[in-house]
Design a protein around this motif. Sequence first.
Motif, PDB file in Angstrom:
ATOM      1  N   SER A 337       6.549 -30.697  13.062  1.00  0.00           N
ATOM      2  CA  SER A 337       5.792 -31.199  11.912  1.00  0.00           C
ATOM      3  C   SER A 337       6.199 -30.481  10.636  1.00  0.00           C
ATOM      4  O   SER A 337       6.323 -31.099   9.562  1.00  0.00           O
ATOM      5  N   LEU A 338       6.405 -29.158  10.744  1.00  0.00           N
ATOM      6  CA  LEU A 338       6.819 -28.382   9.581  1.00  0.00           C
ATOM      7  C   LEU A 338       8.164 -28.882   9.052  1.00  0.00           C
ATOM      8  O   LEU A 338       8.348 -29.079   7.838  1.00  0.00           O
ATOM      9  N   LEU A 339       9.092 -29.102   9.954  1.00  0.00           N
ATOM     10  CA  LEU A 339      10.420 -29.578   9.556  1.00  0.00           C
ATOM     11  C   LEU A 339      10.340 -30.988   8.978  1.00  0.00           C
ATOM     12  O   LEU A 339      11.013 -31.311   7.990  1.00  0.00           O
ATOM     13  N   HIS A 340       9.518 -31.828   9.568  1.00  0.00           N
ATOM     14  CA  HIS A 340       9.351 -33.201   9.085  1.00  0.00           C
ATOM     15  C   HIS A 340       8.806 -33.203   7.648  1.00  0.00           C
ATOM     16  O   HIS A 340       9.286 -33.972   6.786  1.00  0.00           O
ATOM     17  N   ASP A 341       7.823 -32.348   7.343  1.00  0.00           N
ATOM     18  CA  ASP A 341       7.261 -32.277   5.991  1.00  0.00           C
ATOM     19  C   ASP A 341       8.310 -31.833   4.983  1.00  0.00           C
ATOM     20  O   ASP A 341       8.379 -32.346   3.852  1.00  0.00           O
ATOM     21  N   ASP A 360      16.628 -32.795  14.491  1.00  0.00           N
ATOM     22  CA  ASP A 360      16.600 -32.585  15.940  1.00  0.00           C
ATOM     23  C   ASP A 360      15.710 -31.366  16.206  1.00  0.00           C
ATOM     24  O   ASP A 360      16.163 -30.228  16.081  1.00  0.00           O
ATOM     25  N   ALA A 361      14.454 -31.608  16.540  1.00  0.00           N
ATOM     26  CA  ALA A 361      13.496 -30.508  16.718  1.00  0.00           C
ATOM     27  C   ALA A 361      12.865 -30.589  18.094  1.00  0.00           C
ATOM     28  O   ALA A 361      12.512 -31.669  18.564  1.00  0.00           O
ATOM     29  N   SER A 362      12.706 -29.435  18.718  1.00  0.00           N
ATOM     30  CA  SER A 362      12.057 -29.354  20.025  1.00  0.00           C
ATOM     31  C   SER A 362      10.563 -29.579  19.846  1.00  0.00           C
ATOM     32  O   SER A 362       9.929 -28.946  18.986  1.00  0.00           O
ATOM     33  N   PRO A 363       9.947 -30.440  20.663  1.00  0.00           N
ATOM     34  CA  PRO A 363       8.514 -30.738  20.481  1.00  0.00           C
ATOM     35  C   PRO A 363       7.607 -29.584  20.873  1.00  0.00           C
ATOM     36  O   PRO A 363       6.435 -29.559  20.497  1.00  0.00           O
ATOM     37  N   ASP A 364       8.100 -28.628  21.645  1.00  0.00           N
ATOM     38  CA  ASP A 364       7.229 -27.528  22.098  1.00  0.00           C
ATOM     39  C   ASP A 364       7.461 -26.242  21.305  1.00  0.00           C
ATOM     40  O   ASP A 364       6.993 -25.178  21.704  1.00  0.00           O
ATOM     41  N   ALA A 365       8.187 -26.311  20.214  1.00  0.00           N
ATOM     42  CA  ALA A 365       8.428 -25.118  19.402  1.00  0.00           C
ATOM     43  C   ALA A 365       7.217 -24.863  18.508  1.00  0.00           C
ATOM     44  O   ALA A 365       6.907 -25.659  17.621  1.00  0.00           O
ATOM     45  N   VAL A 366       6.544 -23.762  18.745  1.00  0.00           N
ATOM     46  CA  VAL A 366       5.328 -23.416  17.998  1.00  0.00           C
ATOM     47  C   VAL A 366       5.454 -21.985  17.488  1.00  0.00           C
ATOM     48  O   VAL A 366       5.953 -21.106  18.198  1.00  0.00           O
ATOM     49  N   LEU A 367       5.002 -21.746  16.269  1.00  0.00           N
ATOM     50  CA  LEU A 367       5.030 -20.398  15.718  1.00  0.00           C
ATOM     51  C   LEU A 367       3.750 -20.130  14.943  1.00  0.00           C
ATOM     52  O   LEU A 367       2.909 -21.024  14.779  1.00  0.00           O
ATOM     53  N   SER A 368       3.619 -18.902  14.473  1.00  0.00           N
ATOM     54  CA  SER A 368       2.419 -18.487  13.750  1.00  0.00           C
ATOM     55  C   SER A 368       2.833 -17.954  12.391  1.00  0.00           C
ATOM     56  O   SER A 368       3.786 -17.184  12.281  1.00  0.00           O
ATOM     57  N   GLY A 369       2.123 -18.379  11.324  1.00  0.00           N
ATOM     58  CA  GLY A 369       2.459 -17.886   9.997  1.00  0.00           C
ATOM     59  C   GLY A 369       1.785 -18.692   8.911  1.00  0.00           C
ATOM     60  O   GLY A 369       0.778 -19.360   9.123  1.00  0.00           O
ATOM     61  N   ASP A 370       2.373 -18.647   7.709  1.00  0.00           N
ATOM     62  CA  ASP A 370       1.869 -19.355   6.545  1.00  0.00           C
ATOM     63  C   ASP A 370       2.654 -20.652   6.414  1.00  0.00           C
ATOM     64  O   ASP A 370       3.839 -20.648   6.064  1.00  0.00           O
ATOM     65  N   PHE A 372       2.568 -23.100   4.226  1.00  0.00           N
ATOM     66  CA  PHE A 372       3.040 -23.441   2.886  1.00  0.00           C
ATOM     67  C   PHE A 372       4.334 -22.697   2.552  1.00  0.00           C
ATOM     68  O   PHE A 372       5.309 -23.293   2.075  1.00  0.00           O
ATOM     69  N   LEU A 373       4.355 -21.399   2.812  1.00  0.00           N
ATOM     70  CA  LEU A 373       5.552 -20.614   2.504  1.00  0.00           C
ATOM     71  C   LEU A 373       6.739 -21.054   3.351  1.00  0.00           C
ATOM     72  O   LEU A 373       7.870 -21.146   2.853  1.00  0.00           O
ATOM     73  N   LEU A 374       6.492 -21.318   4.644  1.00  0.00           N
ATOM     74  CA  LEU A 374       7.582 -21.735   5.512  1.00  0.00           C
ATOM     75  C   LEU A 374       8.119 -23.107   5.085  1.00  0.00           C
ATOM     76  O   LEU A 374       9.336 -23.350   5.123  1.00  0.00           O
ATOM     77  N   LEU A 378      12.033 -23.879   3.889  1.00  0.00           N
ATOM     78  CA  LEU A 378      12.885 -24.932   4.442  1.00  0.00           C
ATOM     79  C   LEU A 378      13.329 -25.913   3.351  1.00  0.00           C
ATOM     80  O   LEU A 378      14.478 -26.401   3.369  1.00  0.00           O
ATOM     81  N   VAL A 379      12.442 -26.214   2.414  1.00  0.00           N
ATOM     82  CA  VAL A 379      12.815 -27.092   1.298  1.00  0.00           C
ATOM     83  C   VAL A 379      13.945 -26.456   0.486  1.00  0.00           C
ATOM     84  O   VAL A 379      14.900 -27.143   0.072  1.00  0.00           O
TER      85      VAL A 379
END
Length: 478
Positions: A337-341, A360-370, A372-374, A378-379
């Motif tokens: 979702s982060l990459l899609h945004d 090409d993103a793995s559906p089970d890749a989950v992380l913890s953080g901010d 907005f900043l991430l 990526l943008v």
Amino acid sequence: MNIGLRVLLGYFLIVALAALLVTKVFVEQVKPGVRQAMEGTLIDTANTLAELATDDMLAGRIADGAFAQRVRAVQAREVGADISGFSKERSGFRVTVADARGIVVFDSEDRDVGRDNSRWNDVYRTLRGQYGARSTRSDPDDPDSTVMHVAAPIYGKDGDASGRIVGVLSVAKPNSAMAPFIARSQNIVARWGFVLMGVALLVGVMAAWWLSRQLGALRRYADAVTAGERAAQPAAAGEFGDLGRALHDMREKLEGKQYVEQYVHALTHELKSPLAAIRGAAELLEQPLPEADRQRFVASIAAQGERMAQMVDKLLALAAVEHRQRIEQPMRIDAFSLLHDAVQAVAQRAEAEGIEIMVDASPDAVLSGDAFLLRQALVNLLDNALDFAPRGSTVEVGASSVGDAIRFEVADHGAGVPDYARERVFERFYSLPRPDGGSRSSGLGLPFVAQVAELHGGRAELREREGGGTVAVLLLPA
């Protein structure tokens, strides 16, 4: 040698000396204390027996009278006592009686009858009206064979003997009879002395460890501040907590001052070029110009103004990230979702430039953080890739789990980053010329990405792509 170890050694040395001193005093006082108590008991015994022996002494039957029989009966009696774990079967004292000349006239063990004891201290002093006592070895070669002798006078009464000392009764008891009690007391004192030293050592180790831990945290914090790294205020209590807060406050004030000075200097330097371009275009616009030239200069002013606005915005965003020490409220983030945004944020620009973005993103890749900043990081990577990607090419974006980390990749098919610039691309305001001859960027996008990665405990890097192009990698803890 660190301060914790020095404190421990100093503390333990003081405690060890105190324990040894106390133990030594106690041990050295046990033996004389027990013997003094025994001497006091023998004094009472000697004086009691002297009174009981007076009648037989005056009657001249001290050797075989009733007193002698009773004393021998006492020595033959079986006591069968248990004194604090030590058994006592028979009476342990010896009684001797000497006449006014110091000649032994009675011996409960029948060893020294007739011997002249007038020179022994117990008899000699008692005959002169003084307190008489002595401690003598029964075996001259054995220092542990000492016997304590305590004497009491036998007074005459009735007739010419009244008021005179007519004899001396001595009670003797081997000091070895007290040896087990003395040894046990000394062992108890010594054992508790070692226990005290052990407890003191344990307390010292804990105190030194605590002190070293607190100082170590403050030192690491100071080293991190000196190195310009992110570091949270060390958690400590008491004076160390106050010191940590003072260091943190001092750091924030000093860093804030330096930060403003550095940014003002950098911003001033970077704004010189666009301001010079705007000033030059404005001066030319004051003169009559062909419409085409006028439009070109107006476009230049607008472009340079936009560049300055972007520079200020990105500089403010970078300053906000660099000033943060940690993520206060991390959130659970889905990498897809982060990459899609992020892709949606640059989709319009990519479409206008004829560049396709493949995800090409793995559906089970989950992380913890901010989030907005991430997303902004990526943008920035996508914007950077679009700047260098040829028209009609593809930018490939991916996210995957690698061990205990999440790996984001943005790859383009551009000319790649020159070797001389690969180590500098994350420096503030460092920028490379664009392939189409366009103006350089603000040079703040990749530094922003690096700061966001560091704030999340990860890292950012650029590497050459096989077949040409560049791969930007953002590696973050899962």
